[in-house]
Write a protein that holds these residues in place. Structure first.
Motif, mmCIF file in Angstrom:
data_model
loop_
_atom_site.group_PDB
_atom_site.id
_atom_site.type_symbol
_atom_site.label_atom_id
_atom_site.label_comp_id
_atom_site.label_asym_id
_atom_site.label_seq_id
_atom_site.Cartn_x
_atom_site.Cartn_y
_atom_site.Cartn_z
ATOM 1 N N LEU A 441 -8.605 5.145 -8.921
ATOM 2 C CA LEU A 441 -8.355 3.832 -8.320
ATOM 3 C C LEU A 441 -9.639 3.034 -8.092
ATOM 4 C CD1 LEU A 441 -5.618 4.793 -5.677
ATOM 5 C CD2 LEU A 441 -5.271 3.969 -7.997
ATOM 6 N N PRO A 442 -10.269 2.596 -9.163
ATOM 7 C CA PRO A 442 -11.508 1.822 -9.020
ATOM 8 C C PRO A 442 -11.276 0.559 -8.185
ATOM 9 C CG PRO A 442 -11.082 2.365 -11.313
ATOM 10 C CD PRO A 442 -9.868 2.742 -10.559
ATOM 11 N N ILE A 443 -12.287 0.201 -7.449
ATOM 12 C CA ILE A 443 -12.131 -0.889 -6.462
ATOM 13 C C ILE A 443 -11.788 -2.223 -7.115
ATOM 14 C CG2 ILE A 443 -14.599 -1.538 -6.399
ATOM 15 C CD1 ILE A 443 -14.227 -1.774 -3.312
ATOM 16 N N ASP A 444 -12.223 -2.406 -8.363
ATOM 17 C CA ASP A 444 -12.065 -3.732 -8.967
ATOM 18 C C ASP A 444 -10.836 -3.839 -9.866
ATOM 19 O OD1 ASP A 444 -13.028 -1.939 -10.712
ATOM 20 O OD2 ASP A 444 -14.841 -3.037 -11.286
ATOM 21 N N GLN A 445 -9.946 -2.858 -9.814
ATOM 22 C CA GLN A 445 -8.735 -2.936 -10.636
ATOM 23 C C GLN A 445 -7.561 -3.454 -9.814
ATOM 24 O OE1 GLN A 445 -8.611 -2.352 -13.976
ATOM 25 N NE2 GLN A 445 -10.834 -2.136 -13.808
ATOM 26 N N TRP A 446 -6.699 -4.228 -10.457
ATOM 27 C CA TRP A 446 -5.591 -4.868 -9.736
ATOM 28 C C TRP A 446 -4.648 -3.864 -9.101
ATOM 29 C CZ3 TRP A 446 -0.646 -3.670 -11.084
ATOM 30 C CH2 TRP A 446 -0.454 -3.087 -12.333
ATOM 31 N N TYR A 447 -4.481 -2.697 -9.761
ATOM 32 C CA TYR A 447 -3.501 -1.734 -9.265
ATOM 33 C C TYR A 447 -4.010 -0.914 -8.080
ATOM 34 C CZ TYR A 447 -6.334 1.066 -12.460
ATOM 35 O OH TYR A 447 -7.383 1.663 -13.098
ATOM 36 N N VAL A 450 -2.582 -1.885 -4.593
ATOM 37 C CA VAL A 450 -1.141 -1.599 -4.538
ATOM 38 C C VAL A 450 -0.942 -0.094 -4.346
ATOM 39 C CG1 VAL A 450 1.048 -1.770 -5.788
ATOM 40 C CG2 VAL A 450 -0.687 -3.540 -6.092
ATOM 41 N N ALA A 451 -1.618 0.685 -5.183
ATOM 42 C CA ALA A 451 -1.468 2.142 -5.099
ATOM 43 C C ALA A 451 -1.976 2.663 -3.756
ATOM 44 C CB ALA A 451 -2.213 2.811 -6.246
ATOM 45 N N THR A 452 -3.096 2.123 -3.295
ATOM 46 C CA THR A 452 -3.660 2.590 -2.012
ATOM 47 C C THR A 452 -2.681 2.316 -0.870
ATOM 48 O OG1 THR A 452 -5.870 2.110 -2.854
ATOM 49 C CG2 THR A 452 -5.663 2.402 -0.483
ATOM 50 N N THR A 453 -2.107 1.113 -0.851
ATOM 51 C CA THR A 453 -1.149 0.786 0.215
ATOM 52 C C THR A 453 0.070 1.699 0.134
ATOM 53 O OG1 THR A 453 -1.847 -1.493 -0.088
ATOM 54 C CG2 THR A 453 0.069 -1.142 1.317
ATOM 55 N N LEU A 454 0.535 1.915 -1.084
ATOM 56 C CA LEU A 454 1.703 2.796 -1.246
ATOM 57 C C LEU A 454 1.402 4.209 -0.750
ATOM 58 C CD1 LEU A 454 3.127 1.802 -4.754
ATOM 59 C CD2 LEU A 454 4.244 1.531 -2.553
ATOM 60 N N LEU A 455 0.218 4.694 -1.075
ATOM 61 C CA LEU A 455 -0.127 6.065 -0.665
ATOM 62 C C LEU A 455 -0.292 6.175 0.849
ATOM 63 C CD1 LEU A 455 -2.660 7.098 -3.479
ATOM 64 C CD2 LEU A 455 -0.271 7.777 -3.227
ATOM 65 N N ILE A 456 -0.964 5.205 1.448
ATOM 66 C CA ILE A 456 -1.127 5.252 2.916
ATOM 67 C C ILE A 456 0.241 5.135 3.589
ATOM 68 C CG2 ILE A 456 -2.095 4.046 4.927
ATOM 69 C CD1 ILE A 456 -4.496 3.288 3.149
ATOM 70 N N ARG B 5 -13.462 -12.100 -5.117
ATOM 71 C CA ARG B 5 -12.296 -11.848 -5.959
ATOM 72 C C ARG B 5 -11.694 -10.464 -5.640
ATOM 73 N NH1 ARG B 5 -12.143 -12.315 -12.453
ATOM 74 N NH2 ARG B 5 -9.940 -11.877 -12.638
ATOM 75 N N VAL B 6 -12.578 -9.519 -5.409
ATOM 76 C CA VAL B 6 -12.103 -8.165 -5.039
ATOM 77 C C VAL B 6 -11.299 -8.241 -3.746
ATOM 78 C CG1 VAL B 6 -12.868 -5.888 -4.236
ATOM 79 C CG2 VAL B 6 -13.957 -6.921 -6.227
ATOM 80 N N LEU B 7 -11.841 -8.993 -2.797
ATOM 81 C CA LEU B 7 -11.168 -9.136 -1.495
ATOM 82 C C LEU B 7 -9.793 -9.777 -1.668
ATOM 83 C CD1 LEU B 7 -11.936 -8.529 1.460
ATOM 84 C CD2 LEU B 7 -12.512 -10.940 1.697
ATOM 85 N N ARG B 8 -9.749 -10.835 -2.498
ATOM 86 C CA ARG B 8 -8.474 -11.517 -2.731
ATOM 87 C C ARG B 8 -7.479 -10.552 -3.376
ATOM 88 N NH1 ARG B 8 -8.549 -15.695 -7.259
ATOM 89 N NH2 ARG B 8 -7.930 -13.791 -8.339
ATOM 90 N N ASN B 9 -7.967 -9.809 -4.361
ATOM 91 C CA ASN B 9 -7.105 -8.815 -5.022
ATOM 92 C C ASN B 9 -6.553 -7.812 -4.030
ATOM 93 O OD1 ASN B 9 -7.354 -9.845 -7.508
ATOM 94 N ND2 ASN B 9 -8.522 -8.154 -8.401
ATOM 95 N N TRP B 10 -7.411 -7.385 -3.110
ATOM 96 C CA TRP B 10 -6.986 -6.361 -2.160
ATOM 97 C C TRP B 10 -5.964 -6.896 -1.169
ATOM 98 C CZ3 TRP B 10 -7.539 -1.143 -1.318
ATOM 99 C CH2 TRP B 10 -8.176 -0.472 -2.362
ATOM 100 N N ILE B 11 -6.143 -8.159 -0.767
ATOM 101 C CA ILE B 11 -5.151 -8.727 0.169
ATOM 102 C C ILE B 11 -3.801 -8.863 -0.545
ATOM 103 C CG2 ILE B 11 -4.533 -10.800 1.480
ATOM 104 C CD1 ILE B 11 -7.601 -11.112 1.999
ATOM 105 N N LEU B 12 -3.839 -9.421 -1.731
ATOM 106 C CA LEU B 12 -2.582 -9.605 -2.479
ATOM 107 C C LEU B 12 -1.959 -8.254 -2.839
ATOM 108 C CD1 LEU B 12 -3.454 -12.549 -4.922
ATOM 109 C CD2 LEU B 12 -1.828 -12.558 -3.018
ATOM 110 N N GLY B 13 -2.786 -7.345 -3.308
ATOM 111 C CA GLY B 13 -2.310 -6.022 -3.709
ATOM 112 C C GLY B 13 -1.690 -5.262 -2.546
#
Lengths: 475, 374
Positions: A441-447, A450-456, B5-13
């Motif tokens: 789960l690299p920090i800069d990937q879109w998934y 989502v995966a981190t929230t699901l796992l927590i 952008r990372v922060l935005r991705n994390w909030i949306l994700g």
């Protein structure tokens, strides 16, 4: 304190904040040492003295070994080995020997007393760690640590104190000699490692464990299919339990700025027993190899002696896991498998040489050999887990007999267990097909979010109720 | 990728993750629902028409019928001239007898599908002749049942309070300890503090809060311990013993309470009563098959008292043991464990069959004979 307890997460938060605030190495080490002793005292403060004693003995012995010459070196090494193995022997094996003697002498009408000795948690791990230190100093591979606090921290460092990985002094002490650099990415990677470990332990291992515990408590009640499923479930449980613990330990160390060696590399993908031990509890395997197998002669003294060395090493490795005959037989079982695997490898190489000579070796043939090798390895490992998990050798043999000969009883196929096992297969396949980066789960990937929230969320919502300590805590 | 952008991705994700958790949660999570006082039964029940999810042992969703009955949507009231005549399905319309089933979570049966619960099985096995009303709720004991019977008997049809027609009361006894409690005539029913929140907050949030708030071992409020331990073995022993639920009172006290409760039942209703004894045995406890009934002594007394009042008692222990001997476990589920926990579809079937046989062969035939004599 157990990694899956809420108290640990709070403790970790405080320690991380405090270590960041430390301005000097000395402060940092003192803080981590106090934290590590507190971590240990949380389980049973009485045994902190034992840990300290072991630390002092090895600190002094290593310094004396380095400064002494000739027989003096051996004498101090003897003190270190004697005190470490003496403590381990007393706390871990005293009950075993007394009970075995009682069983042996019982029919003759003689009786022995019984001792009720508590096994200090983590003693097997920190004993091996300190032994490797003095042995490395004795062999001249390592210089003794001058600073007592730093050495004490190496022995008691809380992420690896109770169940490894068995980190060698040559790996950790150099890291302690400099201030770790602060890195957001490393911190993130460590926290993902912790999350991965928690998921493995809480959502996978503990779920499998619920089924395993019930079946192994009364195997005679269940049919052979259920017993096979329980065996596979235990294979999954112990893997996710122990590798989960290791992931958390590695992750916590990483968050603190240190690097631990890997302990697992998807062992159930191994195609031979030797490969299995290169992938399972890797830090123990290399410890046994370097400090037991090679000093016994390794593979340098002929084929027969090599087989003997392998079997003896694994037998002692089995006893290291637990002071009971079923652990010893588990070690023997793997020792024999390694010996046979070695003979098989010799034949395979011979065939390959012949095939290469006749140019008939094809890809399907290689795949076929690997699949057969994988199936046999899984069979050996799974049957070995029955010996490992059973409460006694008797129970293990009875269960194995029922599994092989077939037996009637409750036919139980829990959907949740089948689901977790299917997930384990998928996880191994994903890893084998080299989608490994995505799993981190690299920090800069879109998934990743989502995966981190699901796992927590899954950890909070779907954790089994009840308290399950890590399997390896008993060792 | 830059940090903004990372922060935005994390909030949306994270939001997407929360949505996914919420959407998928009904598959895995039980539901939380606010109960309300039912004016006819006089106790707290789940609201009619709601669906109650249960997600441990057997996974099932229960439809709550009128009077808060789990899995039962039809009943005949005292003022209905023809059995089941009011917009009822055909099978209910022909039911000429109606009984109330009293029990606890074993009878409530939220871990089996509605059609496999005891009441629908009674209707099916009696070929539609007996309609059973499950008045059961988890944790109930005889005080709750006697309170409701008293309440039903006191309803005044003239005041528009129409109780269901009752031809007999059937008690499912899975734990005699449910009858060995001191008599309490006045029960206070009130919503637990904060229960109203069940209607407003999604189950996923409630479950998360509950898991964080409660100690997984004891189910009590979580207490964090930060003090080092000075004796781990003593600590562990305490943990092990704290979970044991010993029955209340001495044997003498228990039998005294039992006699008083049954006498109370005899006082408050003149309707025929019947007891079905289906204790939690055989059981698998710590890997051992346990067939003995720990409450056998109390059951002998229980049967004797019931006999004195003319109430039949059906003992299902042998039938349950026969079923286990044939490899069919009446208790337990694939998702949980066999030999423990609640009755499954098979267990309910055995119980329903016993109820139907008892009612048809003894209770109702006696009633018919009595009517014929009259």
């Amino acid at each position: 304190m157990i990694f899956t307890q809420l108290e640990f997460l709070l403790f970790l938060g405080v320690i991380l904040a405090a270590t960041w605030a430390c301005r000097s190495l000395r402060q940092r080490h003192a803080l981590l040492l106090v934290a590590s002793y507190y971590f240990y005292a949380y389980w049973d403060a009485r045994f902190c003295g034992l840990l300290l004693f072991s630390t002092v003995v090895d600190y002094v012995a290593a310094r004396r070994i380095a400064s002494a010459k000739g027989a003096g070196k051996r004498w101090w090494l003897g003190i270190s080995l004697g005190s470490n193995l003496g403590l381990l022997g007393f706390f871990k094996y005293c009950n075993f020997f007394v009970e075995s003697a009682a069983e042996l002498l019982g029919p003759l009408g003689l009786s022995t007393g019984t001792l009720n000795i508590i096994l200090p948690v983590g003693i097997s791990f920190y004993t091996f760690q300190t032994l490797s230190y003095t042995l490395d100093v004795f062999r001249g591979k390592l210089k003794p640590e001058r600073n007592f606090v730093t050495f004490a921290l190496y022995v008691a460092f809380f992420p690896q104190l109770v169940a490894g990985p068995i980190v060698r002094a040559s790996e950790l002490l150099p890291q302690f000699s400099r201030m770790p650099t602060r890195s957001g990415r490393r911190f993130y990677s460590g926290s993902q490692c912790v999350l991965r470990g928690l998921v493995k332990k809480v959502l996978l291992a503990d779920r499998l464990g619920e089924f395993v515990d019930i079946v192994f408590a009364g195997p005679e009640l269940y049919d052979s299919t259920t017993l096979w499923l329980a065996t596979l479930a235990y294979a999954g449980q112990i893997y996710y339990d122990f590798s989960g613990y290791t992931d958390i330990a590695i992750g916590v160390a990483k968050m603190l700025g240190y690097r631990f060696p890997r302990n697992f590399r998807h062992p159930y993908l191994a195609t031979s027993p030797a490969q299995f031990w290169h992938r399972w509890h890797m830090t123990l395997s290399r410890w046994l190899r370097d400090y037991l197998y090679i000093p016994l002669g390794g593979s340098r003294c002929g084929a027969l002696r090599t087989q003997f060395n392998l079997t003896l090493t694994m037998f002692l490795g089995g006893l290291w896991h637990g002071a009971a005959w079923h652990f010893a037989f588990w070690g023997l079982w793997h020792g024999m498998a390694l010996s046979l695997g070695r003979a098989g490898a010799w034949f395979r190489k011979k065939q390959e040489r012949q095939a290469a000579a006749s140019e008939t070796k094809s890809l399907p043939a290689i795949l076929f050999t690997r699949v057969i090798g994988w199936l046999l390895t899984m069979l050996v490992v799974s049957l070995g887990w029955v010996l490992f998990r059973a409460t006694s050798l008797d129970q293990a043999l009875q269960m194995l007999l029922r599994m092989v000969a077939g037996g009637d009883g409750i036919h139980w196929m829990p959907p949740l267990v089948l689901g977790v096992l299917a997930l384990m297969v998928v996880e191994h396949l994903v890893w084998a097909t080299r989608w490994r980066r995505a799993m981190r789960l690299p920090i800069d990937q879109w998934y990743s979010p989502v995966a981190t929230t699901l796992l927590i969320g899954a950890l909070i919502l779907y954790a089994p109720r009840g308290f399950s300590p890590f399997v390896y805590f008993q060792f | 990728m830059g940090w903004p952008r990372v922060l935005r991705n994390w909030i949306l994700g994270s939001l997407v993750g929360v949505c996914l958790l919420t959407v998928t949660s009904p598959i895995f999570l039980r539901s939380y629902q606010t109960r309300q006082i039912d004016p006819i039964r006089g106790v707290l029940v789940l609201e009619t028409g709601t669906h109650y999810r249960w997600r441990s042992e057997g996974y099932a969703t229960t439809t709550i019928g009128p009077l808060g009955m789990p899995g039962q949507n039809r009943y005949r009231s005292k003022i209905d001239p023809v059995p089941g005549n009011v917009n009822q399905p055909a099978d209910a319309r022909v039911a000429d007898r109606q009984v109330i089933l009293w029990g606890d979570s074993q009878l409530e049966g939220v871990c089996v599908a509605d059609r496999d619960k005891i009441a629908p099985q009674v209707l099916r096995q009696s070929r539609g002749r007996i309609n059973a009303l499950p008045f059961a709720s988890s944790g109930d004991n005889c005080n709750d049942w006697l309170f409701q019977i008293r309440h039903l008997e006191s309803l005044d049809p003239a005041a528009g309070q129409t109780a269901p027609a009752v031809d007999a009361h059937v008690f499912l006894v899975t734990e005699i300890s449910d009858w060995t409690v001191p008599v309490e005539r006045r029960l206070e029913f009130a919503l637990r503090p904060g229960e109203r929140v069940f209607d407003r907050v999604p189950a996923v949030v409630l479950q998360a809060a509950r898991n964080l708030w409660q100690d997984p071992l004891t189910g009590q409020r979580r207490r964090l311990r930060f003090m080092p331990c000075w004796n781990s073995t003593a600590d562990r022993g305490e943990l092990l013993t704290s979970g044991r639920g010993d029955s209340k009172g001495s044997f003498g006290e228990r039998t005294d309470w039992l006699a008083k409760q049954l006498a109370e039942l005899n006082t408050i209703t003149k309707q025929p009563c019947c007891f079905v004894y289906a204790p939690k045995s055989p059981a698998i406890i710590e890997g051992q098959l346990k067939s003995a009934d720990d409450w056998a002594a109390e059951f002998v007394l229980f049967s004797a008292i019931c006999d004195r009042y003319g109430w039949p008692v059906v003992d299902l222990r042998d039938l349950m043991q026969q079923s286990v001997a044939q490899g069919a476990w009446p208790r337990g589920f694939d998702n949980g464990q066999f030999g423990v926990g609640h009755y499954n579809q098979l267990g309910n079937q055995i119980i329903a069959q016993a109820i139907v046989e008892q009612l048809e062969t003894e209770l109702f035939s006696q009633a018919v004979n009595t009517q014929a004599k009259d």
